[in-house]
Design a protein around this motif. Structure first.
Motif, PDB file in Angstrom:
ATOM      1  N   ALA A  68       0.833  -1.205   0.000  1.00 41.35           N
ATOM      2  CA  ALA A  68       0.000   0.000   0.000  1.00 41.35           C
ATOM      3  C   ALA A  68       0.869   1.258   0.000  1.00 41.35           C
ATOM      4  O   ALA A  68       0.599   2.226  -0.724  1.00 41.35           O
ATOM      5  CB  ALA A  68      -0.924  -0.006   1.220  1.00 41.35           C
ATOM      6  N   VAL A  69       1.937   1.255   0.818  1.00 41.59           N
ATOM      7  CA  VAL A  69       2.856   2.400   0.850  1.00 41.59           C
ATOM      8  C   VAL A  69       3.518   2.581  -0.507  1.00 41.59           C
ATOM      9  O   VAL A  69       3.627   3.711  -1.021  1.00 41.59           O
ATOM     10  CB  VAL A  69       3.927   2.202   1.946  1.00 41.59           C
ATOM     11  CG1 VAL A  69       4.961   3.328   1.880  1.00 41.59           C
ATOM     12  CG2 VAL A  69       3.283   2.165   3.327  1.00 41.59           C
ATOM     13  N   LEU A  70       3.963   1.480  -1.120  1.00 41.82           N
ATOM     14  CA  LEU A  70       4.618   1.543  -2.428  1.00 41.82           C
ATOM     15  C   LEU A  70       3.666   2.072  -3.496  1.00 41.82           C
ATOM     16  O   LEU A  70       4.049   2.900  -4.337  1.00 41.82           O
ATOM     17  CB  LEU A  70       5.117   0.148  -2.813  1.00 41.82           C
ATOM     18  CG  LEU A  70       5.885   0.046  -4.147  1.00 41.82           C
ATOM     19  CD1 LEU A  70       7.152   0.907  -4.098  1.00 41.82           C
ATOM     20  CD2 LEU A  70       6.236  -1.411  -4.446  1.00 41.82           C
ATOM     21  N   ALA A  71       2.404   1.638  -3.445  1.00 44.76           N
ATOM     22  CA  ALA A  71       1.413   2.092  -4.428  1.00 44.76           C
ATOM     23  C   ALA A  71       1.173   3.597  -4.301  1.00 44.76           C
ATOM     24  O   ALA A  71       1.060   4.307  -5.313  1.00 44.76           O
ATOM     25  CB  ALA A  71       0.103   1.326  -4.230  1.00 44.76           C
ATOM     26  N   VAL A 121      10.824  13.747   1.674  1.00 44.11           N
ATOM     27  CA  VAL A 121      11.155  13.883   3.101  1.00 44.11           C
ATOM     28  C   VAL A 121      10.125  13.140   3.951  1.00 44.11           C
ATOM     29  O   VAL A 121      10.480  12.446   4.919  1.00 44.11           O
ATOM     30  CB  VAL A 121      11.221  15.371   3.506  1.00 44.11           C
ATOM     31  CG1 VAL A 121      11.363  15.509   5.019  1.00 44.11           C
ATOM     32  CG2 VAL A 121      12.377  16.063   2.803  1.00 44.11           C
ATOM     33  N   ILE A 122       8.855  13.269   3.595  1.00 43.40           N
ATOM     34  CA  ILE A 122       7.799  12.588   4.354  1.00 43.40           C
ATOM     35  C   ILE A 122       8.001  11.070   4.315  1.00 43.40           C
ATOM     36  O   ILE A 122       7.901  10.387   5.339  1.00 43.40           O
ATOM     37  CB  ILE A 122       6.409  12.966   3.802  1.00 43.40           C
ATOM     38  CG1 ILE A 122       6.130  14.454   4.054  1.00 43.40           C
ATOM     39  CG2 ILE A 122       5.319  12.106   4.445  1.00 43.40           C
ATOM     40  CD1 ILE A 122       4.847  14.962   3.422  1.00 43.40           C
ATOM     41  N   PHE A 123       8.312  10.539   3.141  1.00 39.41           N
ATOM     42  CA  PHE A 123       8.524   9.088   3.021  1.00 39.41           C
ATOM     43  C   PHE A 123       9.769   8.644   3.797  1.00 39.41           C
ATOM     44  O   PHE A 123       9.766   7.588   4.438  1.00 39.41           O
ATOM     45  CB  PHE A 123       8.641   8.694   1.548  1.00 39.41           C
ATOM     46  CG  PHE A 123       7.320   8.463   0.878  1.00 39.41           C
ATOM     47  CD1 PHE A 123       6.720   7.215   0.902  1.00 39.41           C
ATOM     48  CD2 PHE A 123       6.662   9.500   0.236  1.00 39.41           C
ATOM     49  CE1 PHE A 123       5.495   6.989   0.289  1.00 39.41           C
ATOM     50  CE2 PHE A 123       5.433   9.296  -0.388  1.00 39.41           C
ATOM     51  CZ  PHE A 123       4.852   8.043  -0.357  1.00 39.41           C
ATOM     52  N   ILE A 124      10.823   9.442   3.747  1.00 38.31           N
ATOM     53  CA  ILE A 124      12.052   9.086   4.468  1.00 38.31           C
ATOM     54  C   ILE A 124      11.809   9.093   5.972  1.00 38.31           C
ATOM     55  O   ILE A 124      12.192   8.164   6.693  1.00 38.31           O
ATOM     56  CB  ILE A 124      13.192  10.062   4.098  1.00 38.31           C
ATOM     57  CG1 ILE A 124      13.594   9.853   2.633  1.00 38.31           C
ATOM     58  CG2 ILE A 124      14.400   9.860   5.018  1.00 38.31           C
ATOM     59  CD1 ILE A 124      14.521  10.922   2.092  1.00 38.31           C
TER      60      ILE A 124
END
Length: 567
Positions: free
Chosen positions: A262-265, A286-289
């Motif tokens: 789900a995160v990858l999508a 930045v949010i994903f990191i």
């Protein structure tokens, strides 16, 4: 002045939301505190299975708010979603009460009721959790300086409930007799009903915007479906949660992969959007990191409900043996009764313009509390004992420490950041500090059990110190990270990126359960080639995990700041 106080105070609706959220958190944390103990001591599951199931439950509790928030925004509005979600959670607790009542006589029925109860709670949590906090800010006009203070007050409600839930549910259910766990579920369910009743009864009068219009109503363009279809949808969602929970626990552990997918999508959806500028994509990165590092924090932090509860139960000396003299109880009771009298006078003075039923209920609650204190004192004075003996703390009550420490230390941390002024660390640096404090907390308890012979119990001060350090870490990371997401997210993807934040928490909770399953209960467990034969080696895993993540995040902070300020 029917729905709000003068501009120097706060709308009374804030205290309605405070009380509603307090009882809901009482329910959630109270049940969570005894969940793995019930699984191992009553249902006779091993610690590995109990830990994995705990991770699946808490993980799905972070996933379903994405559905509940969507339904509220487009169809139901906040009010209906909160009431439906609250009723589902109360129903789930009462189903668990039934499970805990028949586990000895009907094991198959008990297992069915257990998974059903948890699934219903997860579904209800999805509708309750995302909707109540969003109503706080709507009580004020945009730019009102009281909003920050309002969220602080609301946050205190969360932690009052978080402190009371494990303490009370642990006291009535975690008694050493597995048959008593049912009272924990009953207490949690009653707390949830109080939350719903408070909200349902007071919402129309108090939950209004400054201009007097009601809060939390369905959107103007909401589609009004047939009621029967709504309830069928709720039933299907609850069944889906039961099925996902059971499948992940008993058939194939798929939930971790589903969450990561789900995160990858979401990442692919956002980064392939051609309308986003390069600076916006850097801020999203930045949010994903940051969300990635948050997984390491909550994976270790959420051991509180699993492996650390096992440790508190089996390896911690919880004996108090406190003798409280009757005369001291009487003095404290007199002070409490005086406080009840002052509260009664204040309510009588300030609630004259409110519905009569509000005053009646408050008077009844004050009278009931006062009557119980009087009864307790009469029982002590007429009995043979000259004192009260507090022998041992239930293991589950240690989960109250985090909320207690949040209330105690949150103002101190806010003061520190304010006093630092221009020297205040950046958001990524604060989060790296939070991870390091988490590692230090596990280092404390690791050295507390190093070279301790199997079966030897250690002082409870190791757990208390660790929870204090973990709370300091949480205060550096949790509110900072949430604010960072709100600040950096492009407007068109604000909700989707908030979903990333909650998905990171969901992944972390699932991993927390899987790592707790490696708790060395008289056997050797292995994680990525690292062998754990005792508690010291187990806790050092989290020292390394959080410590390395902290060091890497410290090293990345300058680069992350550049990306955050990209133009």
């Amino acid at each position: 002045m029917n729905a709000k106080l003068a501009s120097t105070g706060h709308p009374k609706g804030l205290y309605v939301l405070f009380t509603t959220e307090m009882w809901e958190r009482f329910n959630y944390y109270g049940m969570r505190a005894i969940l793995v103990l019930f699984l191992t001591k009553a249902l006779a599951f091993d610690k590995a299975f109990a830990s994995s199931l705990y991770g699946s439950y808490t993980s799905l509790s972070y996933l379903t708010p994405l559905i509940g928030g969507f339904v509220a925004d487009r169809y139901w509005g906040n009010r209906r979603s909160i009431i439906v979600g609250g009723l589902l959670m109360a129903l789930g607790e009462f189903i668990l009460f039934g499970c805990a009542s028949v586990y000895n006589t009907s094991p198959d029925l008990s297992t069915f009721l257990f998974f059903t109860g948890l699934g219903v709670i997860i579904a209800g949590n999805g509708f309750f959790k995302p909707n109540i906090s969003s109503m706080v800010g709507q009580l004020y006009n945009p730019g009102d300086r009281r909003i920050d203070a309002a969220y602080t007050i609301f946050y205190m409600g969360i932690n009052v409930g978080g402190a009371l839930g494990p303490a009370i549910c642990g006291a009535v259910g975690d008694t050493g007799n597995p048959a008593d766990f049912k009272w924990s579920f009953l207490a949690a369910g009653i707390g949830m009903l109080l939350s719903v009743i408070t909200f349902r009864w007071l919402k129309d009068h108090y939950l209004r915007r400054p201009d007097g219009t009601p809060l939390g109503t369905p959107p103007a363009d909401a589609k009004q479906g047939k009621a029967v279809l709504v309830y069928i949808g709720l039933f299907v969602m609850s069944c889906a949660m039961v099925g996902m929970l059971y499948t992940d626990a008993r058939v194939v552990p798929f939930l971790t992969y589903l969450l990561l997918l789900a995160v990858l999508a979401i990442a692919v959806m956002i980064f392939t959007d051609k309308k986003l500028t390069i600076p916006e994509k850097k801020k999203v990165a930045v949010i994903f990191i940051v969300a990635f590092f948050v997984i390491f924090f909550w994976t270790a932090f959420e051991q509180a409900g699993a492996s650390l509860t096992f440790f508190a139960d089996e390896q911690t000396n919880r004996e108090l043996n406190l003798n409280i003299p009757t005369w001291l109880v009487s003095i404290l009771s007199a002070g409490f009764l005086y406080l009840m009298f002052k509260t009664f006078k204040s309510a009588h003075k300030n609630l004259q313009e409110d519905p009569k039923g509000v005053r009646v209920i408050i008077y009844l609650l004050l009278a009931a509390a006062s009557a119980y204190v009087v009864y307790l004192n009469i029982s002590l004075l007429t009995g043979d004992q000259g004192n009260i003996i507090l022998k041992e703390l239930p293991a589950s009550t240690f989960q109250s420490l985090n909320s207690i420490f949040v209330v105690a230390f949150a103002p101190i941390f806010a003061f520190i950041w304010l006093k630092l002024g221009k020297y205040e660390p950046s958001s990524p640096t604060k989060m790296a500090i939070g991870l390091m404090l988490l590692a230090v907390g596990y280092l404390v308890i690791a050295f507390g059990v190093k070279d301790v012979a199997p079966g030897t119990k250690v002082t409870m001060m190791f757990l208390v110190s660790m929870y204090a350090l973990h709370t300091w870490g949480e205060l550096c990371l949790s509110p900072i990270g949430l604010a960072l997401v709100n600040k950096l997210a492009p407007a068109k993807f604000a909700s989707l990126l908030m979903a990333v934040w909650f998905l990171a928490n969901a992944v972390a909770n699932k991993l927390a359960g899987e790592l707790s399953a490696l708790y060395p209960d008289g056997k050797t467990t292995v994680f990525l080639g690292y062998h754990m034969n005792n508690h010291y080696e187990f806790f050092m895993l989290f020292v390394a995990m959080a410590g390395i993540a902290s060091i890497i995040l410290f090293a990345l902070t300058k680069q992350l700041q550049k990306m955050m300020n990209a133009q």
